[in-house]
Motif scaffolding. Structure first.
Motif: not given
Length: 497
Positions: A157-180
């Motif tokens: 939420v912190k990284s996307t609420w303001f509508g960035p032009k470029v969003l970097v998702v850096d290995e974030t999925t490894t920290a999340l469950s399937q729901n996340g």
């Protein structure tokens, strides 16, 4: 119709000592696409995006974002120019509320006449959380009230609420469950639909192919190739990443399983409030015991409980000789190793050197007086065995990529020659080649008679490596499965849900 370029990177270069982490890389990222950036650990992916998002300074070269040259001084400055990042490790700060974390560095919008309107900040933060379907997270709460995954969702939420032009998702999925992950993928797709750009970093090739439009490969800091996701296979991507063909045989090829060894450590009727409920298990010498389940099932607490690191634990954890494991010192003194999923906060001293991190549990066996030369030789040996990409062992762990940090964790316990290994998400953020090396290492340790517990959210990892698998649901063990050629993902999922 050709797509319009959102980010134009020219000659991006960064050196740490003699090492070129990124070696004059030029790349274009288009509007309205998810563009994956892949490569082995230490290939330069995170260094490249960390320069873009202000985490580290740009060495050489230029970033042009939507026609404007940017040189962000820090993450907040990068956000103001339209570049945001969701990192692999924890990116929120204890001691602050959820709302304060969300608007950290951007509080000016809530200040009038020199006074911060905390109520307005909390109201705005809660509205944003609710709009993402995260209404169970309360903006007024201290961030430490929430677990690792919920804190990652706050970061999204912190990284996307303001509508960035470029969003970097850096290995974030490894920290999340399937729901996340599903929550994150929804956000990524929304960014693409809004004609903005996602730079997606992941070691999961199936995930990369499923989510991406375009894929660029880095190797040893250099740009290798850009391909269309629809025109390439997993095997072709692996070959581009490592420079040679990879074997498909990552996992064990035996299927007899093993429980012949004596019990090494037992857990009996262990409970931890809101985490575990009357959990009992035996871990045998010479076996790999797997634990799996869905998010919040309690599996990650099992490793902590066995290591004596749980708060408010009841029940018994005992070794074969009857020793009761009630605290971390007892565990370490009796040759037990624990690698946490949250490596930055629970497994590493990130503000210390690679050498100090690797040698810490083994200082006693090195003898007194401590020899700096012996420590350096020890650290070099095990860093080399785990193929840690570094300048030298005097380098600070904080400067390493996520995958190389994980290698340091494993090098530490490899050097300690522990008899019982409790490994929570041991291949999280690890590239394909090193993942295969870790599996081979675990299998060799099993053959040596070591007792190994693997806690994992990766079902195929459990099926491929474990002699037995305990599946958890609602903080309890819901079933046990033996190693078998016939064992399938559906067999585990049936016990998880």
């Amino acid at each position: 119709m050709a797509k319009e370029v959102m980010l134009h990177a020219v000659g991006i270069d960064k050196q740490f000592g003699p090492t070129h982490a990124v070696d004059h890389v030029s790349l274009d990222f288009n509007k309205g696409e998810i563009h994956a950036l892949i490569g082995e650990n230490g290939s330069g992916k995170s260094t490249f995006t960390n320069m873009l998002t202000g985490i580290i300074s740009i060495g050489e070269g230029t970033f042009e974002l939507d026609g404007e040259r940017i040189e962000p001084k820090n993450q907040v400055d990068a956000n103001h120019h339209g570049a945001a990042v969701i990192v692999q490790e924890q990116g929120t700060l204890d001691g602050l509320t959820v709302a304060e974390n969300m608007f950290l560095g951007d509080e000016d919008q809530f200040i009038s006449g020199g006074i911060k309107n905390t109520g307005a900040m909390i109201k705005k933060a809660q509205e944003l959380l609710d709009s993402y379907g995260l209404d169970y997270i309360k903006a007024v709460d201290p961030i430490e009230n929430y677990n690792f995954e919920d804190r990652k969702l706050v970061e999204i939420v912190k990284s996307t609420w303001f509508g960035p032009k470029v969003l970097v998702v850096d290995e974030t999925t490894t920290a999340l469950s399937q729901n996340g992950r599903a929550e994150l993928f929804t956000v990524m797709n929304k960014v693409r639909e809004d004609n903005r750009t996602v730079i997606f970093i992941s070691h999961d090739m199936a995930e990369v192919l499923a989510m991406s439009d375009t894929i660029s490969i880095l190797r040893d800091g250099e740009f290798i190739k850009t391909v269309s996701a629809k025109d390439v296979t997993e095997d072709e991507l692996k070959t581009l990443m490592v420079g040679r063909q990879m074997s498909e045989h990552y996992y064990r090829e035996d299927y007899e399983g093993s429980m012949a060894g004596d019990v090494a450590i037992s857990m009996k009727d262990v409970s931890v409030p809101n985490q575990l409920e009357d959990v009992s298990l035996d871990l045998h010498k010479g076996e790999i015991l797997g634990i799996g389940g869905l998010s919040e099932c309690g599996m990650h607490e099992v490793g902590k409980a066995l290591f004596g690191a749980s708060f408010e634990r009841s029940g018994e954890v005992t070794l074969a000789d009857g020793t009761s494991v009630k605290d971390i010192n007892t565990a370490i003194n009796h040759s037990i190793a624990y690698a946490s999923k949250d490596r930055d906060n629970e497994s590493l001293l990130t503000a210390d050197t690679i050498q100090d991190n690797i040698t810490l549990p083994s200082l006693r066996k090195m003898g007194l007086p401590l020899s700096k030369r012996r420590q350096k030789q020890f650290a070099n040996k095990y860093a080399k065995e785990m193929s840690v990409k570094m300048v030298n062992t005097d380098q600070f762990v904080s400067a390493l990529s996520g995958g190389n940090k994980q290698k340091v964790v494993l090098a530490r316990w490899l050097g300690a020659e522990s008899d019982i290994l409790l490994l929570d998400s041991p291949t999280r953020g690890i590239d394909i080649k090193v993942k295969a090396d870790i599996y081979a290492l675990l299998d060799e340790m099993r053959k040596q008679g070591k007792a190994i517990l693997v806690i994992s959210e990766e079902i195929m990892e459990l099926i491929g490596m474990c002699d037995r698998i305990l599946v958890m649901k609602d903080h309890k063990i819901n079933g046990e499965l033996e190693r078998s050629r016939e064992l399938t993902e559906q067999d585990l999922i049936a016990l998880m849900v």
